[in-house]
Design a protein around this motif. Structure first.
Motif, PDB file in Angstrom:
ATOM      1  N   ARG A  58      12.045   4.450  35.412  1.00 32.00           N
ATOM      2  CA  ARG A  58      12.960   4.438  34.269  1.00 32.00           C
ATOM      3  C   ARG A  58      13.940   5.609  34.353  1.00 32.00           C
ATOM      4  O   ARG A  58      15.094   5.485  33.963  1.00 32.00           O
ATOM      5  CB  ARG A  58      12.186   4.520  32.949  1.00 32.00           C
ATOM      6  CG  ARG A  58      11.184   3.419  32.664  1.00 32.00           C
ATOM      7  CD  ARG A  58      11.759   2.041  32.531  1.00 32.00           C
ATOM      8  NE  ARG A  58      12.058   1.368  33.786  1.00 32.00           N
ATOM      9  CZ  ARG A  58      11.157   0.805  34.588  1.00 32.00           C
ATOM     10  NH1 ARG A  58       9.862   0.854  34.315  1.00 32.00           N
ATOM     11  NH2 ARG A  58      11.543   0.192  35.687  1.00 32.00           N
ATOM     12  N   LEU A  74       8.413   3.338  28.686  1.00 29.49           N
ATOM     13  CA  LEU A  74       9.602   2.506  28.842  1.00 29.49           C
ATOM     14  C   LEU A  74      10.896   3.304  28.687  1.00 29.49           C
ATOM     15  O   LEU A  74      10.892   4.432  28.204  1.00 29.49           O
ATOM     16  CB  LEU A  74       9.580   1.386  27.798  1.00 29.49           C
ATOM     17  CG  LEU A  74       8.391   0.424  27.848  1.00 29.49           C
ATOM     18  CD1 LEU A  74       8.504  -0.589  26.720  1.00 29.49           C
ATOM     19  CD2 LEU A  74       8.318  -0.297  29.190  1.00 29.49           C
ATOM     20  N   ILE A  88       5.818  -4.890  23.857  1.00 29.34           N
ATOM     21  CA  ILE A  88       6.966  -4.689  24.738  1.00 29.34           C
ATOM     22  C   ILE A  88       6.468  -3.859  25.909  1.00 29.34           C
ATOM     23  O   ILE A  88       6.034  -2.708  25.732  1.00 29.34           O
ATOM     24  CB  ILE A  88       8.115  -3.957  24.011  1.00 29.34           C
ATOM     25  CG1 ILE A  88       8.495  -4.689  22.723  1.00 29.34           C
ATOM     26  CG2 ILE A  88       9.324  -3.828  24.935  1.00 29.34           C
ATOM     27  CD1 ILE A  88       9.430  -3.906  21.820  1.00 29.34           C
ATOM     28  N   GLU A  95       7.181   6.243  16.778  1.00 37.44           N
ATOM     29  CA  GLU A  95       7.582   5.659  18.060  1.00 37.44           C
ATOM     30  C   GLU A  95       6.440   5.656  19.076  1.00 37.44           C
ATOM     31  O   GLU A  95       5.776   6.673  19.267  1.00 37.44           O
ATOM     32  CB  GLU A  95       8.768   6.479  18.606  1.00 37.44           C
ATOM     33  CG  GLU A  95       9.327   6.009  19.916  1.00 37.44           C
ATOM     34  CD  GLU A  95       9.897   4.617  19.843  1.00 37.44           C
ATOM     35  OE1 GLU A  95       9.292   3.724  20.440  1.00 37.44           O
ATOM     36  OE2 GLU A  95      10.932   4.428  19.194  1.00 37.44           O
ATOM     37  N   THR A 132       4.565  -0.876  21.856  1.00 37.30           N
ATOM     38  CA  THR A 132       5.242  -0.771  23.149  1.00 37.30           C
ATOM     39  C   THR A 132       4.424   0.045  24.143  1.00 37.30           C
ATOM     40  O   THR A 132       3.622   0.900  23.757  1.00 37.30           O
ATOM     41  CB  THR A 132       6.649  -0.116  23.035  1.00 37.30           C
ATOM     42  OG1 THR A 132       6.510   1.310  22.964  1.00 37.30           O
ATOM     43  CG2 THR A 132       7.415  -0.593  21.826  1.00 37.30           C
ATOM     44  N   ASP A 178      16.487   0.534  26.626  1.00 36.59           N
ATOM     45  CA  ASP A 178      16.085  -0.857  26.843  1.00 36.59           C
ATOM     46  C   ASP A 178      15.185  -1.335  25.703  1.00 36.59           C
ATOM     47  O   ASP A 178      15.331  -2.450  25.191  1.00 36.59           O
ATOM     48  CB  ASP A 178      15.320  -1.012  28.159  1.00 36.59           C
ATOM     49  CG  ASP A 178      16.227  -0.940  29.370  1.00 36.59           C
ATOM     50  OD1 ASP A 178      17.464  -0.965  29.177  1.00 36.59           O
ATOM     51  OD2 ASP A 178      15.715  -0.851  30.496  1.00 36.59           O
ATOM     52  N   THR A 179      14.245  -0.486  25.325  1.00 31.15           N
ATOM     53  CA  THR A 179      13.283  -0.854  24.287  1.00 31.15           C
ATOM     54  C   THR A 179      13.979  -1.066  22.952  1.00 31.15           C
ATOM     55  O   THR A 179      13.647  -1.998  22.206  1.00 31.15           O
ATOM     56  CB  THR A 179      12.198   0.227  24.159  1.00 31.15           C
ATOM     57  OG1 THR A 179      11.617   0.443  25.446  1.00 31.15           O
ATOM     58  CG2 THR A 179      11.099  -0.195  23.195  1.00 31.15           C
ATOM     59  N   ILE A 233       6.837   5.046  22.396  1.00 32.34           N
ATOM     60  CA  ILE A 233       7.272   5.682  23.645  1.00 32.34           C
ATOM     61  C   ILE A 233       6.980   7.169  23.530  1.00 32.34           C
ATOM     62  O   ILE A 233       7.376   7.822  22.566  1.00 32.34           O
ATOM     63  CB  ILE A 233       8.773   5.429  23.911  1.00 32.34           C
ATOM     64  CG1 ILE A 233       9.009   3.930  24.140  1.00 32.34           C
ATOM     65  CG2 ILE A 233       9.255   6.220  25.131  1.00 32.34           C
ATOM     66  CD1 ILE A 233      10.460   3.553  24.271  1.00 32.34           C
ATOM     67  N   GLU A 279       9.231  -8.518  27.936  1.00 32.19           N
ATOM     68  CA  GLU A 279       9.818  -7.449  28.746  1.00 32.19           C
ATOM     69  C   GLU A 279      11.291  -7.245  28.424  1.00 32.19           C
ATOM     70  O   GLU A 279      11.804  -6.140  28.527  1.00 32.19           O
ATOM     71  CB  GLU A 279       9.671  -7.770  30.242  1.00 32.19           C
ATOM     72  CG  GLU A 279       8.232  -7.804  30.723  1.00 32.19           C
ATOM     73  CD  GLU A 279       8.134  -7.806  32.249  1.00 32.19           C
ATOM     74  OE1 GLU A 279       8.744  -6.932  32.881  1.00 32.19           O
ATOM     75  OE2 GLU A 279       7.444  -8.675  32.802  1.00 32.19           O
TER      76      GLU A 279
END
Length: 317
Positions: free
Chosen positions: A233, A172, A124, A197, A168, A176-177, A199, A148
């Motif tokens: 973001r 991000l 992602i 995670e 990912t 959204d993710t 992110i 995406e």
């Protein structure tokens, strides 16, 4: 004339994260160790002010390895590079230092581990972003599929729906993710996610601070570069969290004063590659036009530090 009153809310955390701090330090220490010029493949971090400052000290920024002479050191940016890049540097017997953020390297290791177990990887991320290119470049063509959006998940053509894992990009939007992950899990119930995670903590913390600040202010300014994923973001997060005017500015000269006429409250934050000096510059610009009072909106305290590579630590002793 009496200046109008303005309350500035400063998001905390904001600005430099540990990975960016480390990457900049790597370039500075390389210049100390080897002298100028030191070559850097791609912008070390996505901020023109930072890049220009390092260029003034003797860093030369290039897009590809073949632009570097073999007798000078080269540094790989914080976003990470495909495996073929250090392999080519070794083949050319170049001195190189990898400034890839350790949290990006963690994603690389995850992807490789899943591939070794025979899984196809779904990434992602944003097409064309250096971090996405670097992560996908850890494996062979076809081993990593890029999505995406939720819509991309619906058209994904996989080798085996029972043998999938996802990773990912680290910068991000959390919200959204989560939507894309939910779509992947709905279509491919057997898909394996990361243990922790992907992110990064800094992206998460900066987004949470903006979410807390957005309902309190008439406008939000995010200080960062147009090519900075985490900065862009933050703009989106601010708008979704209830602030009608959420905009990206590189520095004070980019402020659209006409659009801000009549505001009484303003939120300010900075992307993970934007230095605090640019935040101060923006505050000073508002202080010239308004009677400013400053309050902090703190949602987390960061104490993360990453060591620079051993080759530079040894030089510093």
């Amino acid at each position: 004339m009496t200046k109008p009153a303005l309350t500035l809310y400063l998001a905390a955390p904001r600005g430099f994260c540990a990975g960016v701090d480390r990457a900049i330090k790597i370039v500075e220490m390389a210049l100390e160790k080897w002298g100028a010029p030191v070559f850097v493949r791609h912008e070390i971090v996505h901020n023109r002010f930072v890049v220009d400052g390092l260029r003034d000290k003797g860093a030369v920024f290039v897009e590809e390895l073949d632009e570097c002479p073999t007798d000078r050191p080269v540094i790989f940016s914080a976003h990470g590079v495909p495996k073929a890049v250090p392999a080519e540097a070794e083949r050319r017997e170049m001195v190189f230092v990898d400034a890839t953020c350790p949290l990006v390297s963690k994603v690389h290791i995850e992807a490789e581990r899943h591939a070794e177990e025979g899984l196809q990887i779904v990434m992602i991320g944003h097409a064309g972003h250096p971090e996405t290119i670097g992560t996908m470049g850890q494996l062979s063509d076809g081993d990593v599929l890029l999505v995406e959006t939720v819509a991309d998940v619906a058209t994904l053509d996989v080798r085996d729906p029972e043998r999938l894992a996802y990773v990912t990009q680290t910068t991000l939007s959390i919200d959204d993710t989560a939507g894309v992950v939910a779509a992947l899990q709905a279509r491919f119930p057997a898909i394996i996610g990361p243990h922790k995670e992907d992110i990064c903590y800094a992206t998460t913390n900066r987004q949470e601070a903006v979410k807390a600040m957005a309902p309190m202010v008439d406008a939000i300014l995010v200080i960062g570069a147009p090519n900075s994923s985490n900065s862009r973001r933050l703009v989106e997060v601010g708008a979704r969290a209830g602030c009608d005017y959420s905009q990206l500015v590189q520095r004070a000269g980019d402020i659209d004063w006409r659009a801000l006429e009549g505001i009484t409250t303003l939120g300010i934050t900075a992307g993970a590659s934007a230095p605090e000096v640019l935040v101060r510059e923006v505050i000073d610009a508002f202080s010239e036009r308004y009677e400013v009072s400053v309050e902090q909106v703190e949602t987390a305290i960061e104490r993360v530090e990453f060591k620079v590579p051993r080759v530079l630590r040894e030089a510093a002793k």
